[in-house]
Scaffold this motif. Sequence first.
Motif, PDB file in Angstrom:
ATOM      1  N   ASP A 103       0.803  -1.214   0.000  1.00 48.97           N
ATOM      2  CA  ASP A 103       0.000   0.000   0.000  1.00 48.97           C
ATOM      3  C   ASP A 103       0.840   1.272   0.000  1.00 48.97           C
ATOM      4  O   ASP A 103       0.300   2.349  -0.169  1.00 48.97           O
ATOM      5  CB  ASP A 103      -0.918   0.023   1.226  1.00 48.97           C
ATOM      6  CG  ASP A 103      -1.951  -1.095   1.188  1.00 48.97           C
ATOM      7  OD1 ASP A 103      -2.306  -1.548   0.083  1.00 48.97           O
ATOM      8  OD2 ASP A 103      -2.390  -1.508   2.266  1.00 48.97           O
ATOM      9  N   ALA A 133       3.834   9.822   2.149  1.00 48.92           N
ATOM     10  CA  ALA A 133       2.506   9.424   2.617  1.00 48.92           C
ATOM     11  C   ALA A 133       2.397   9.653   4.110  1.00 48.92           C
ATOM     12  O   ALA A 133       3.378   9.580   4.835  1.00 48.92           O
ATOM     13  CB  ALA A 133       2.245   7.956   2.305  1.00 48.92           C
ATOM     14  N   ILE A 134       1.161   9.924   4.550  1.00 55.14           N
ATOM     15  CA  ILE A 134       0.860   9.963   5.976  1.00 55.14           C
ATOM     16  C   ILE A 134       0.297   8.601   6.344  1.00 55.14           C
ATOM     17  O   ILE A 134      -0.618   8.093   5.678  1.00 55.14           O
ATOM     18  CB  ILE A 134      -0.160  11.068   6.313  1.00 55.14           C
ATOM     19  CG1 ILE A 134       0.457  12.443   6.091  1.00 55.14           C
ATOM     20  CG2 ILE A 134      -0.641  10.923   7.759  1.00 55.14           C
ATOM     21  CD1 ILE A 134      -0.492  13.594   6.348  1.00 55.14           C
ATOM     22  N   VAL A 159      -1.957   3.558   5.466  1.00 55.57           N
ATOM     23  CA  VAL A 159      -1.667   4.694   4.588  1.00 55.57           C
ATOM     24  C   VAL A 159      -2.967   5.445   4.358  1.00 55.57           C
ATOM     25  O   VAL A 159      -3.965   4.869   3.933  1.00 55.57           O
ATOM     26  CB  VAL A 159      -1.081   4.225   3.243  1.00 55.57           C
ATOM     27  CG1 VAL A 159      -0.897   5.400   2.297  1.00 55.57           C
ATOM     28  CG2 VAL A 159       0.233   3.502   3.461  1.00 55.57           C
ATOM     29  N   LYS A 160      -2.955   6.740   4.683  1.00 57.44           N
ATOM     30  CA  LYS A 160      -4.177   7.535   4.558  1.00 57.44           C
ATOM     31  C   LYS A 160      -4.132   8.542   3.414  1.00 57.44           C
ATOM     32  O   LYS A 160      -5.100   8.702   2.711  1.00 57.44           O
ATOM     33  CB  LYS A 160      -4.467   8.277   5.872  1.00 57.44           C
ATOM     34  CG  LYS A 160      -4.823   7.357   7.004  1.00 57.44           C
ATOM     35  CD  LYS A 160      -6.110   6.617   6.697  1.00 57.44           C
ATOM     36  CE  LYS A 160      -6.537   5.747   7.856  1.00 57.44           C
ATOM     37  NZ  LYS A 160      -7.781   5.036   7.586  1.00 57.44           N
ATOM     38  N   THR A 161      -3.026   9.261   3.268  1.00 60.57           N
ATOM     39  CA  THR A 161      -2.942  10.325   2.272  1.00 60.57           C
ATOM     40  C   THR A 161      -1.550  10.350   1.678  1.00 60.57           C
ATOM     41  O   THR A 161      -0.569  10.183   2.382  1.00 60.57           O
ATOM     42  CB  THR A 161      -3.222  11.702   2.913  1.00 60.57           C
ATOM     43  OG1 THR A 161      -4.445  11.626   3.646  1.00 60.57           O
ATOM     44  CG2 THR A 161      -3.362  12.786   1.873  1.00 60.57           C
ATOM     45  N   GLU A 162      -1.478  10.573   0.364  1.00 61.67           N
ATOM     46  CA  GLU A 162      -0.187  10.682  -0.316  1.00 61.67           C
ATOM     47  C   GLU A 162       0.057  12.129  -0.738  1.00 61.67           C
ATOM     48  O   GLU A 162      -0.883  12.854  -1.049  1.00 61.67           O
ATOM     49  CB  GLU A 162      -0.157   9.770  -1.539  1.00 61.67           C
ATOM     50  CG  GLU A 162      -0.239   8.301  -1.163  1.00 61.67           C
ATOM     51  CD  GLU A 162      -0.169   7.375  -2.360  1.00 61.67           C
ATOM     52  OE1 GLU A 162       0.438   7.759  -3.387  1.00 61.67           O
ATOM     53  OE2 GLU A 162      -0.727   6.272  -2.266  1.00 61.67           O
ATOM     54  N   PHE A 163       1.322  12.523  -0.721  1.00 59.83           N
ATOM     55  CA  PHE A 163       1.733  13.876  -1.080  1.00 59.83           C
ATOM     56  C   PHE A 163       2.916  13.805  -2.040  1.00 59.83           C
ATOM     57  O   PHE A 163       3.732  12.904  -1.952  1.00 59.83           O
ATOM     58  CB  PHE A 163       2.177  14.657   0.167  1.00 59.83           C
ATOM     59  CG  PHE A 163       1.059  14.977   1.117  1.00 59.83           C
ATOM     60  CD1 PHE A 163       0.457  16.221   1.092  1.00 59.83           C
ATOM     61  CD2 PHE A 163       0.624  14.033   2.026  1.00 59.83           C
ATOM     62  CE1 PHE A 163      -0.574  16.519   1.975  1.00 59.83           C
ATOM     63  CE2 PHE A 163      -0.403  14.322   2.912  1.00 59.83           C
ATOM     64  CZ  PHE A 163      -1.011  15.568   2.880  1.00 59.83           C
ATOM     65  N   VAL A 208       3.485  17.036   3.029  1.00 53.62           N
ATOM     66  CA  VAL A 208       3.283  15.939   3.967  1.00 53.62           C
ATOM     67  C   VAL A 208       3.599  16.368   5.394  1.00 53.62           C
ATOM     68  O   VAL A 208       2.913  15.973   6.343  1.00 53.62           O
ATOM     69  CB  VAL A 208       4.072  14.670   3.554  1.00 53.62           C
ATOM     70  CG1 VAL A 208       5.550  14.794   3.870  1.00 53.62           C
ATOM     71  CG2 VAL A 208       3.484  13.439   4.217  1.00 53.62           C
ATOM     72  N   GLY A 239       0.627  18.520   6.623  1.00 56.43           N
ATOM     73  CA  GLY A 239      -0.542  17.672   6.831  1.00 56.43           C
ATOM     74  C   GLY A 239      -0.413  16.792   8.059  1.00 56.43           C
ATOM     75  O   GLY A 239      -1.357  16.653   8.839  1.00 56.43           O
ATOM     76  N   LEU A 289      -2.668  17.049  11.534  1.00 56.39           N
ATOM     77  CA  LEU A 289      -3.412  15.882  11.988  1.00 56.39           C
ATOM     78  C   LEU A 289      -3.045  15.517  13.425  1.00 56.39           C
ATOM     79  O   LEU A 289      -3.921  15.242  14.252  1.00 56.39           O
ATOM     80  CB  LEU A 289      -3.132  14.701  11.051  1.00 56.39           C
ATOM     81  CG  LEU A 289      -3.942  13.453  11.275  1.00 56.39           C
ATOM     82  CD1 LEU A 289      -5.427  13.716  11.071  1.00 56.39           C
ATOM     83  CD2 LEU A 289      -3.473  12.370  10.316  1.00 56.39           C
TER      84      LEU A 289
END
Length: 63
Positions: free
Chosen positions: A7, A14-15, A21-25, A31, A34, A38
């Motif tokens: 993933d 990524a966060i 894995v929730k969000t990609e930058f 990142v 973000g 969070l």
Amino acid sequence: MMKLSKDLPLSGYAIIVDGLVKTEFATRDGVEAGARNLKRRFPTLQVKIYDAAAGAEREVSAF
């Protein structure tokens, strides 16, 4: 290293929240901002940043 390597992004950042894995930058600045935001909003979550180029992750602190 994480168990869910399939993933993880092949490029960029990524966060990862509580092991998922929730969000990609595309950028390090994106990142970082973000992940810090969070972690400030939800300090009990385990928040990490994954760097695909380095193949490494690091934990984000609350401040």
